[in-house]
Write a protein that holds these residues in place. Sequence first.
Motif, mmCIF file in Angstrom:
data_model
loop_
_atom_site.group_PDB
_atom_site.id
_atom_site.type_symbol
_atom_site.label_atom_id
_atom_site.label_comp_id
_atom_site.label_asym_id
_atom_site.label_seq_id
_atom_site.Cartn_x
_atom_site.Cartn_y
_atom_site.Cartn_z
ATOM 1 N N ALA A 54 0.708 -1.214 -0.289
ATOM 2 C CA ALA A 54 -0.201 -0.026 -0.019
ATOM 3 C C ALA A 54 0.996 1.381 -0.064
ATOM 4 O O ALA A 54 2.254 1.052 0.317
ATOM 5 N N LEU A 55 0.157 2.304 -0.500
ATOM 6 C CA LEU A 55 0.820 3.544 -0.381
ATOM 7 C C LEU A 55 0.488 4.509 0.704
ATOM 8 O O LEU A 55 -0.614 4.919 0.722
ATOM 9 N N PRO A 56 1.401 4.858 1.857
ATOM 10 C CA PRO A 56 1.049 5.629 3.011
ATOM 11 C C PRO A 56 1.293 6.915 2.755
ATOM 12 O O PRO A 56 2.372 7.399 2.151
ATOM 13 N N ILE A 57 0.274 7.743 3.061
ATOM 14 C CA ILE A 57 0.441 9.385 3.055
ATOM 15 C C ILE A 57 0.062 9.726 4.112
ATOM 16 O O ILE A 57 -0.979 9.311 4.692
ATOM 17 N N THR A 58 0.790 10.779 4.899
ATOM 18 C CA THR A 58 0.615 11.146 6.254
ATOM 19 C C THR A 58 0.302 12.439 6.494
ATOM 20 O O THR A 58 1.175 13.320 5.700
ATOM 21 N N ALA A 59 -0.202 12.965 7.506
ATOM 22 C CA ALA A 59 -0.179 14.325 8.089
ATOM 23 C C ALA A 59 -0.319 14.290 9.617
ATOM 24 O O ALA A 59 -0.750 13.518 9.935
ATOM 25 N N THR A 60 0.114 15.473 9.977
ATOM 26 C CA THR A 60 0.075 15.393 11.496
ATOM 27 C C THR A 60 -0.680 16.852 11.973
ATOM 28 O O THR A 60 -0.354 18.026 11.462
ATOM 29 N N GLY A 61 -1.974 16.884 12.607
ATOM 30 C CA GLY A 61 -2.496 18.091 13.317
ATOM 31 C C GLY A 61 -1.541 18.876 14.148
ATOM 32 O O GLY A 61 -0.875 18.104 14.923
#
Length: 930
Positions: A54-61
């Motif tokens: 799978a292709l993980p894409i991330t962000a953080t608040g």
Amino acid sequence: MSLIERQEALASLEGLLASAIMGKGRVALVSGTVATGKSELLHSFAEQAAELGALPITATGSLAERDLPLGVLGQLIQDAPLVLEERERAMALLREGARTVTSSGPETDTLKQVDAQIVHALCTVLLELSERYPLMIVVDDVHHADRASLLCLAYLSRRVRFASIVAVFSHSTHGRYAETSFPTELLRQPHCRRVQLAPLSQAGVMSLVAEQLGTQGAERFAGEWYALSGGNPLLAAGLVEDYQAATRAAGEPPAELVPGDGYGQAVLACLHRADPKMLQVAWGLAILGEPGSLDQLLDVGPDFVSRELQALSTAGLLTMGRFRHEAARAAVLAELDPGERGTLHRRAAELAYDSGGSTTVIAEHLLHAGRVDDRWAVDVLEDAARHALRDGRVEAAVDYLRLACRISTDDHQRVRITTALMRAEWRINPSTPTGHFPELTDALHRGQLRGSDAVVLAKALMWHGRFDDAQDVLKHLSESGEKLDADTVTELVVTRPWLRCSYTPFLSQLPQVTGEQSRAAILSVAAYRRLESAITLAAVLTRGPRDEIVAVVERILRSSRLDEMSMDTVESALLALTYGGRPDKAAPWCDLFIDEASSRHAPSRRARLSAIRAEIALRQGDMLGAEFHGRLALDIIPLSGWGVAVGGPLSSLVIASTAMGNHDAVNELLDQPVPDAMFQTRWGLHYLHARGRYSLATDHAQLALRDFQRCGELMGRWDLDVPWLIPWRTEAAEACLRLGRPDQARRLVEEQIRRCGTSAPRVHGIAMRLLAATSEPRHRPMLLRQAGDLLQSGGDRYELARVLVDLTEAFHALGEYRRAGMIGGRARAVAQECHADPLNRSLTRDGDAGAAAVTGSATEVADVTAILSDAERRVAVLAAAGYTNREIADKLYVTVSTVEQHLTRTYRKLDITSRAELPSTLELGTSMPA
């Protein structure tokens, strides 16, 4: 939660990912506190997703970016592997959406201002990407996301059901959303699942630590890893970091688990990842130490405080409403701006004062408040200082008094505080209070210093050898014409015998107090003990020791503790026993008070007691002990801090080092400058005696005689010419013998013996040794045997060794080699016990003849002991070891009369006349009683 449970949570997320790969999109809302390590869990999930294709894409608040429109969604777009055309289109949509949001008024609902087409287009970018790769979207701390991003994420979540996407959002259990409907919107979707995380269990923490340190390292502090981390993986990792740092620094694992910088930084990381309100409560709790009046300190409601404290506890940062370790509290305090920290401390002090809180608690807040203007603060600080001194917290008392002195605006009050500060600083280092002398002297002349405080000032000036200044203080007190209050009269009455013993030349300067005033002034038990102790010491130094002194002194010591005013009491009592010929009684009491001074963190008192302990050891012939305690006293307080009293520990060190043959060390000690004023005090007498002993040992008999005679002259002038203080006549007699003046030596010795009477067996024994040296050779053994018996009774092992050496030489000179060998063996044993190397060396000068005599004597002893009964042999062994008849009786549970009978029969069987001739080899092969 154990590591197994965390693996189960990870497996659950992997199951959702597997469904997404098969085209069945899923959404997960992961809930947990900063104590659960949810961010680390999501990071692990993202790594495993890539391994599964799978292709993980991330962000953080982030709270700091909460007002940045579409900021979180922008992170996802930036992290996605888009082609150039797609990226340009997506970035244009982000700019347009942000412009739409920022153009709204501050009172407008932002969600309604984001164009639905823009939201659709942005989400389509990610949906189209999932057609090329199974997609995993991870947003950590989604509760910190901006409202526009939350709208887009909610839109996306509704449409992933039939896409190859798993969307995982994590939020804090106590997080507050910019749009409160977001979690509700997610959870009502049938393809959304909640994953609840909890802190690690104790077994989980142990497993986590074992991964880093191994099983042995984890088990080393099994319970502490969990107790200090509360199951928070971040805190556990910080503890591991501190443990590893301590191991590297020491080269071996630490003996205890001590949280340090790593732990503190982990605490701060947890707080900064939590809600700002939680951080605010953590600051307040760090200020107060406990949650008592936290709502008032922060000016918030009690429900607010209760909720945030619960959140901090759930996060593993608190236990029982307090930080798990002081290192956590210190880290939080250090994070505060100094100005804000001072304001909070000042507010905490006011709250504690208004509620009638402990003055110690209030004083601690005042110390850290920075600016203190409240008039009540001075009284609080004074009271806190009194409690601190009583509890042995001297450094804290000094801090309180210094602040009180600085903020006081009343001259009389400031003088009173300065006097108390001088006394407190004295307990740490006697040289520190000298800076207050000019101020207090000026206050005296202005009439602002109380009479009792003036006496204390005079005593402090005397300690530092400033006798002229001290006399001016006492003179002013005498000529002031003011009526003396009860405290002043008490201080004068107690000071008189104290001066008599230590500063005799200045006794006449002390203002006179009538008998009626004296009786009326001594109202407290503490004052009576000080007076009784000083009078007892003065009586010993003027009239000699009496049998009842031991009982009187021990009664005083039993009821004394090292509080603010009792050091003089303890010191005088211990010296009364020491000078009174009972160092055996003084030693255990002195050791007890040294331990108390250490526990009370009063280095000045510990040093003064160590100086007395060195003098006690000297009079017991324990040269190694005298050296140790004398050195300790000078290590605790440097020479400059001792003032005129430096002669005490210095003289003990000189005598002990001289006896042990450490002449280089003595040279260094005597090269140290001492104040001339010392020679007007009791300590000057000891210094002259010690310097004379060294001069005698290094064959400078004339210099030695001069010091001994000057010592005697001062003792006579001060009416302190008693042999139990310093036996200067016997020392001068030995110098005269070295100078070839036997007649003068004999006159000095005979005068010394006349002055000893029956109350000073130690000095009497020393004098008898010198009398033997001035007598004909055939009379010497008899006189030396008498000296040996007296020194056995007096308890001085070193002087006994000197007698045995002389007795060995006397028998050798008379040709009685067998007896010389027997006595020589015992002399060597006692000298070795005292570490008196020069005496040991003197025993070998007879060469082979002496050695043969010793060998022969050992053989003969082996024969003669066979004719002793078991009872006689047990008594003889103890007598040869130096025990008195009374001590032997106590050890063997027989009467003194029985001991005397056994010794008489033993002397007859061994053909000797006294215990001084008992061979030390009696102990070989003999079972000693317990």
